[in-house]
Design a protein around this motif. Structure first.
Motif, short mmCIF file in Angstrom:
data_model
loop_
_atom_site.label_atom_id
_atom_site.label_comp_id
_atom_site.label_asym_id
_atom_site.label_seq_id
_atom_site.Cartn_x
_atom_site.Cartn_y
_atom_site.Cartn_z
N ILE A 176 0.87 -1.17 0.00
CA ILE A 176 0.00 0.00 0.00
C ILE A 176 0.91 1.23 0.00
N LEU A 177 1.02 1.88 -1.15
CA LEU A 177 1.97 2.98 -1.29
C LEU A 177 1.44 4.25 -0.65
N HIS A 178 2.32 4.93 0.06
CA HIS A 178 1.97 6.23 0.63
C HIS A 178 2.23 7.29 -0.44
N GLY A 179 1.35 7.30 -1.42
CA GLY A 179 1.52 8.19 -2.56
C GLY A 179 2.13 7.47 -3.75
N VAL A 180 1.69 7.79 -4.94
CA VAL A 180 2.22 7.17 -6.15
C VAL A 180 3.58 7.79 -6.45
N PRO A 181 4.62 6.98 -6.65
CA PRO A 181 5.95 7.54 -6.98
C PRO A 181 5.87 8.44 -8.21
N GLN A 182 6.53 9.60 -8.11
CA GLN A 182 6.47 10.55 -9.22
C GLN A 182 7.86 11.04 -9.64
N GLY A 183 8.90 10.37 -9.20
CA GLY A 183 10.25 10.75 -9.59
C GLY A 183 10.54 10.40 -11.03
N PRO A 184 11.74 10.69 -11.49
CA PRO A 184 12.09 10.44 -12.90
C PRO A 184 12.06 8.96 -13.28
N ASN A 185 12.14 8.08 -12.28
CA ASN A 185 12.15 6.65 -12.57
C ASN A 185 10.93 5.94 -11.98
N ALA A 186 9.84 6.69 -11.80
CA ALA A 186 8.66 6.14 -11.13
C ALA A 186 8.11 4.91 -11.84
N THR A 187 7.98 4.99 -13.16
CA THR A 187 7.43 3.86 -13.91
C THR A 187 8.33 2.64 -13.79
N ARG A 188 9.60 2.87 -13.87
CA ARG A 188 10.56 1.77 -13.74
C ARG A 188 10.47 1.11 -12.37
N ILE A 189 10.34 1.91 -11.32
CA ILE A 189 10.23 1.38 -9.96
C ILE A 189 8.95 0.57 -9.81
N LEU A 190 7.83 1.11 -10.26
CA LEU A 190 6.56 0.39 -10.14
C LEU A 190 6.58 -0.92 -10.91
N ASP A 191 7.15 -0.89 -12.11
CA ASP A 191 7.26 -2.12 -12.90
C ASP A 191 8.09 -3.17 -12.17
N ALA A 192 9.15 -2.72 -11.49
CA ALA A 192 9.99 -3.66 -10.73
C ALA A 192 9.23 -4.26 -9.56
N LEU A 193 8.39 -3.45 -8.88
CA LEU A 193 7.63 -3.97 -7.76
C LEU A 193 6.62 -5.02 -8.20
N ARG A 194 6.05 -4.83 -9.36
CA ARG A 194 5.01 -5.74 -9.85
C ARG A 194 5.58 -7.00 -10.48
N ALA A 195 6.79 -6.94 -10.95
CA ALA A 195 7.36 -8.04 -11.76
C ALA A 195 7.34 -9.36 -11.01
#
Length: 348
Positions: free
Chosen positions: A329-348
């Protein structure tokens, strides 16, 4: 690994930017929305309000958590079955016993024997949802009909037919006995300040509950473990840690009574006993800013993913992914320059 958005509870007023957070969560494919309550905003009203947004369509709607002393078991069962209908079967009901300061100071209810009270509470809610017969219950904490009063109470059955008779119930728990109870009677467990360092400890507590006679689940394969996760991307690790120092100082040092702070106990089990003693001494003496400054970066790293994207991803793969967690349960959606990459890594 499932990923959700945590809206938490409010501070002085409604959190700013939640609608945008929901839009970002939808764009990122997050699958659930979670709210909480302390002694200000409640969990159910914001969940139903934000959950009705188009951007939240399809998301599971969870409470993390509803405090049991805020409502009778039948009242919370009514709220859950109502929201389950309105959401098309997306309700996930997280409940917790809270602590004696809130239970007795805010709700005016007795706190002792919280595990026994939790067991009775869940029994009654499930009887409401099954709707097999008028609900009766004779427990230490709850009696239906009430034993006393006008003497005119009668067993009743919900006028509304629940959409699901098995609405998922998750228990917020921190101590080993309460975690074991979650594994025995609930459909999931909601930890707070989870750390990979404590994974073996928690797995043992869960195994205790799974092994009990009549346990609702027998393994983690069918059991959800949904934990709040803080992610702060920053090339400077210490600067990233500063985002979370105030929260850790508050929970570990400033919450609860000096002799009964369950959040502090969590950090003690991680090996931070001397540190949290100092935090509590500082916080309870009115030196909150000093307590915040005294939170070590390593302590933050134990309970959060912070630093450059490469470090966040590596820490998650090596430390967090092997744990018992199944939902972040994320405390806010990551919005840094690598946010998509981080989220993809968490889901993989």
């Amino acid at each position: 690994m499932r990923i959700g958005l945590g809206a938490g509870y409010w501070s002085a007023g409604p959190p700013e930017g939640i609608e945008r957070q929901l839009e970002l969560a939808a764009e990122a494919g997050l699958e659930s929305l979670w709210t909480a309550e302390a002694y200000g905003s409640d969990a159910l009203t914001p969940l139903s309000w934000w959950g009705s947004r188009e951007s939240a369509g399809g998301m599971r709607l969870g409470t993390s958590v509803c405090q049991m002393s805020a409502r009778t078991p039948t009242a919370l069962a009514m709220a859950a079955l109502t929201l389950d209908h309105l959401s098309g079967g997306k309700m996930v009901l997280g409940i917790g016993a809270s602590g004696p300061q809130v239970v007795e100071g805010w709700y005016g209810q007795p706190y002792p024997r919280p595990l026994e009270r939790t067991r009775e509470y869940v029994d009654i809610m499930r009887a409401v949802w099954r709707r097999e017969e008028p609900v009766t219950y004779s427990g230490r904490h709850y009696q239906l009909p009430y034993d006393g009063g006008a003497g005119l109470g009668k067993p009743l059955r919900s006028t509304v037919h629940p959409l699901r008779a098995d609405i998922p119930v998750l228990l917020g728990a921190e101590g080993p006995k309460n975690v074991a109870l979650a594994a025995e009677i609930a459909d999931g467990w909601i930890p707070l300040w989870f750390s990979p360092k404590a994974d073996e400890f928690y797995r043992a507590a869960l195994a205790d509950g799974f092994g009990r006679d009549g346990a609702r689940h027998t393994s983690l394969e069918t059991f959800e473990v949904a934990s709040m996760m803080w992610i702060v991307e920053d090339d400077d690790v210490d600067r990233a840690a500063s985002h979370l120092r105030p929260a850790i100082a508050l929970y570990a040092g400033g919450m609860g009574a000096k002799s009964a702070n369950f959040h502090k106990d969590v950090f003690v089990r991680m090996g931070w006993g001397e540190t949290v003693d100092e935090l509590q001494s500082l916080y309870l003496s009115g030196r909150a800013s000093d307590a915040i400054a005294a939170v070590p970066t390593a302590m933050v790293e134990d309970v959060a993913l912070i630093g450059p994207a490469e470090k966040i991803i590596e820490d998650f793969e090596q430390k967090w992914r092997p744990t018992c967690l199944s939902t972040l349960i994320l405390h806010g959606v990551p919005q840094g320059p690598n946010a998509t990459r981080i989220l993809d890594a968490l889901r993989a």
